[in-house]
Scaffold this motif. Structure first.
Motif, PDB file in Angstrom:
ATOM      1  N   THR A  67      51.756 -38.353  42.859  1.00 39.47           N
ATOM      2  CA  THR A  67      52.178 -39.700  43.256  1.00 39.47           C
ATOM      3  C   THR A  67      51.411 -40.753  42.483  1.00 39.47           C
ATOM      4  OG1 THR A  67      52.677 -38.854  45.462  1.00 39.47           O
ATOM      5  CG2 THR A  67      52.478 -41.232  45.229  1.00 39.47           C
ATOM      6  N   ASN A  68      50.119 -40.540  42.337  1.00 34.80           N
ATOM      7  CA  ASN A  68      49.290 -41.485  41.593  1.00 34.80           C
ATOM      8  C   ASN A  68      49.762 -41.586  40.144  1.00 34.80           C
ATOM      9  OD1 ASN A  68      47.230 -43.214  40.973  1.00 34.80           O
ATOM     10  ND2 ASN A  68      45.703 -41.615  40.709  1.00 34.80           N
ATOM     11  N   THR A  69      50.082 -40.452  39.531  1.00 26.88           N
ATOM     12  CA  THR A  69      50.550 -40.447  38.145  1.00 26.88           C
ATOM     13  C   THR A  69      51.887 -41.171  38.012  1.00 26.88           C
ATOM     14  OG1 THR A  69      49.434 -38.337  37.817  1.00 26.88           O
ATOM     15  CG2 THR A  69      51.081 -38.950  36.187  1.00 26.88           C
ATOM     16  N   VAL A  70      52.788 -40.915  38.956  1.00 29.28           N
ATOM     17  CA  VAL A  70      54.100 -41.567  38.909  1.00 29.28           C
ATOM     18  C   VAL A  70      53.946 -43.080  39.060  1.00 29.28           C
ATOM     19  CG1 VAL A  70      56.252 -41.871  40.210  1.00 29.28           C
ATOM     20  CG2 VAL A  70      55.442 -39.584  39.663  1.00 29.28           C
ATOM     21  N   LEU A  71      53.098 -43.510  39.971  1.00 29.15           N
ATOM     22  CA  LEU A  71      52.904 -44.947  40.160  1.00 29.15           C
ATOM     23  C   LEU A  71      52.268 -45.587  38.936  1.00 29.15           C
ATOM     24  CD1 LEU A  71      51.741 -45.081  43.885  1.00 29.15           C
ATOM     25  CD2 LEU A  71      53.961 -45.736  42.937  1.00 29.15           C
ATOM     26  N   ARG A  72      51.360 -44.882  38.308  1.00 27.12           N
ATOM     27  CA  ARG A  72      50.739 -45.418  37.082  1.00 27.12           C
ATOM     28  C   ARG A  72      51.758 -45.559  35.962  1.00 27.12           C
ATOM     29  NH1 ARG A  72      45.395 -42.264  35.687  1.00 27.12           N
ATOM     30  NH2 ARG A  72      44.407 -42.671  37.656  1.00 27.12           N
ATOM     31  N   LYS A  73      52.610 -44.542  35.804  1.00 26.49           N
ATOM     32  CA  LYS A  73      53.639 -44.605  34.760  1.00 26.49           C
ATOM     33  C   LYS A  73      54.615 -45.744  35.030  1.00 26.49           C
ATOM     34  CE  LYS A  73      52.701 -41.031  32.098  1.00 26.49           C
ATOM     35  NZ  LYS A  73      52.354 -41.183  30.695  1.00 26.49           N
ATOM     36  N   GLU A  74      54.990 -45.898  36.308  1.00 27.23           N
ATOM     37  CA  GLU A  74      55.913 -46.969  36.657  1.00 27.23           C
ATOM     38  C   GLU A  74      55.294 -48.331  36.356  1.00 27.23           C
ATOM     39  OE1 GLU A  74      59.588 -48.168  37.858  1.00 27.23           O
ATOM     40  OE2 GLU A  74      58.893 -46.095  37.718  1.00 27.23           O
ATOM     41  N   TRP A  75      54.020 -48.494  36.661  1.00 25.82           N
ATOM     42  CA  TRP A  75      53.333 -49.749  36.371  1.00 25.82           C
ATOM     43  C   TRP A  75      53.260 -49.984  34.865  1.00 25.82           C
ATOM     44  CZ3 TRP A  75      48.655 -50.694  33.814  1.00 25.82           C
ATOM     45  CH2 TRP A  75      48.168 -51.998  33.933  1.00 25.82           C
ATOM     46  N   GLN A  76      53.039 -48.907  34.115  1.00 25.63           N
ATOM     47  CA  GLN A  76      52.950 -49.023  32.664  1.00 25.63           C
ATOM     48  C   GLN A  76      54.301 -49.449  32.086  1.00 25.63           C
ATOM     49  OE1 GLN A  76      51.900 -45.355  30.763  1.00 25.63           O
ATOM     50  NE2 GLN A  76      51.698 -46.262  28.739  1.00 25.63           N
ATOM     51  N   PHE A  77      55.399 -48.852  32.590  1.00 30.05           N
ATOM     52  CA  PHE A  77      56.731 -49.218  32.092  1.00 30.05           C
ATOM     53  C   PHE A  77      57.041 -50.679  32.414  1.00 30.05           C
ATOM     54  CE2 PHE A  77      57.982 -44.521  32.485  1.00 30.05           C
ATOM     55  CZ  PHE A  77      57.682 -44.302  31.156  1.00 30.05           C
ATOM     56  N   LYS A  78      56.667 -51.112  33.613  1.00 32.69           N
ATOM     57  CA  LYS A  78      56.934 -52.509  33.993  1.00 32.69           C
ATOM     58  C   LYS A  78      56.143 -53.474  33.125  1.00 32.69           C
ATOM     59  CE  LYS A  78      58.418 -51.891  38.722  1.00 32.69           C
ATOM     60  NZ  LYS A  78      58.132 -52.104  40.154  1.00 32.69           N
ATOM     61  N   SER A  79      54.878 -53.136  32.839  1.00 32.68           N
ATOM     62  CA  SER A  79      54.090 -54.039  32.004  1.00 32.68           C
ATOM     63  C   SER A  79      54.594 -54.034  30.560  1.00 32.68           C
ATOM     64  CB  SER A  79      52.618 -53.643  32.061  1.00 32.68           C
ATOM     65  OG  SER A  79      52.386 -52.431  31.395  1.00 32.68           O
ATOM     66  N   ASP A  80      55.102 -52.899  30.081  1.00 38.19           N
ATOM     67  CA  ASP A  80      55.675 -52.843  28.730  1.00 38.19           C
ATOM     68  C   ASP A  80      56.963 -53.647  28.655  1.00 38.19           C
ATOM     69  OD1 ASP A  80      53.646 -51.283  27.838  1.00 38.19           O
ATOM     70  OD2 ASP A  80      54.753 -49.404  27.916  1.00 38.19           O
ATOM     71  N   ALA A  81      57.735 -53.682  29.734  1.00 43.50           N
ATOM     72  CA  ALA A  81      59.001 -54.422  29.748  1.00 43.50           C
ATOM     73  C   ALA A  81      58.745 -55.925  29.741  1.00 43.50           C
ATOM     74  CB  ALA A  81      59.816 -54.043  30.985  1.00 43.50           C
ATOM     75  N   ARG A  82      57.627 -56.358  30.312  1.00 43.03           N
ATOM     76  CA  ARG A  82      57.312 -57.790  30.359  1.00 43.03           C
ATOM     77  C   ARG A  82      56.921 -58.334  28.981  1.00 43.03           C
ATOM     78  NH1 ARG A  82      53.082 -58.055  34.872  1.00 43.03           N
ATOM     79  NH2 ARG A  82      54.130 -56.570  36.198  1.00 43.03           N
ATOM     80  N   THR A  83      56.317 -57.517  28.164  1.00 45.10           N
ATOM     81  CA  THR A  83      55.834 -58.017  26.873  1.00 45.10           C
ATOM     82  C   THR A  83      56.926 -58.078  25.835  1.00 45.10           C
ATOM     83  OG1 THR A  83      55.122 -55.801  26.247  1.00 45.10           O
ATOM     84  CG2 THR A  83      53.494 -57.259  27.234  1.00 45.10           C
TER      85      THR A  83
END
Length: 57
Positions: free
Chosen positions: A41-57
């Motif tokens: 779960t921790n890994t999935v949440l980290r990946k999701e956060w990473q994708f969201k931050s990549d989409a913002r830039t």
């Protein structure tokens, strides 16, 4: 009168450590499953956060 119960009590006492070790093994397996689920779960949440931050830039 107690002679007929001697075998029963002996068998019961000998079975106790077996049940204890089985219970410990089940508890250890349960804890490892919960730990692995938490890490996944921790890994999935980290990946999701990473994708969201990549989409913002």
């Amino acid at each position: 009168m107690n002679d007929r119960f001697t075998g029963y009590h002996k068998a019961r006492l000998e079975a106790c450590p077996t049940r204890f070790f089985v219970a410990c093994a089940i508890l250890a397996l349960l804890m490892s499953m919960l730990l692995s689920a938490g890490l996944a779960t921790n890994t999935v949440l980290r990946k999701e956060w990473q994708f969201k931050s990549d989409a913002r830039t």
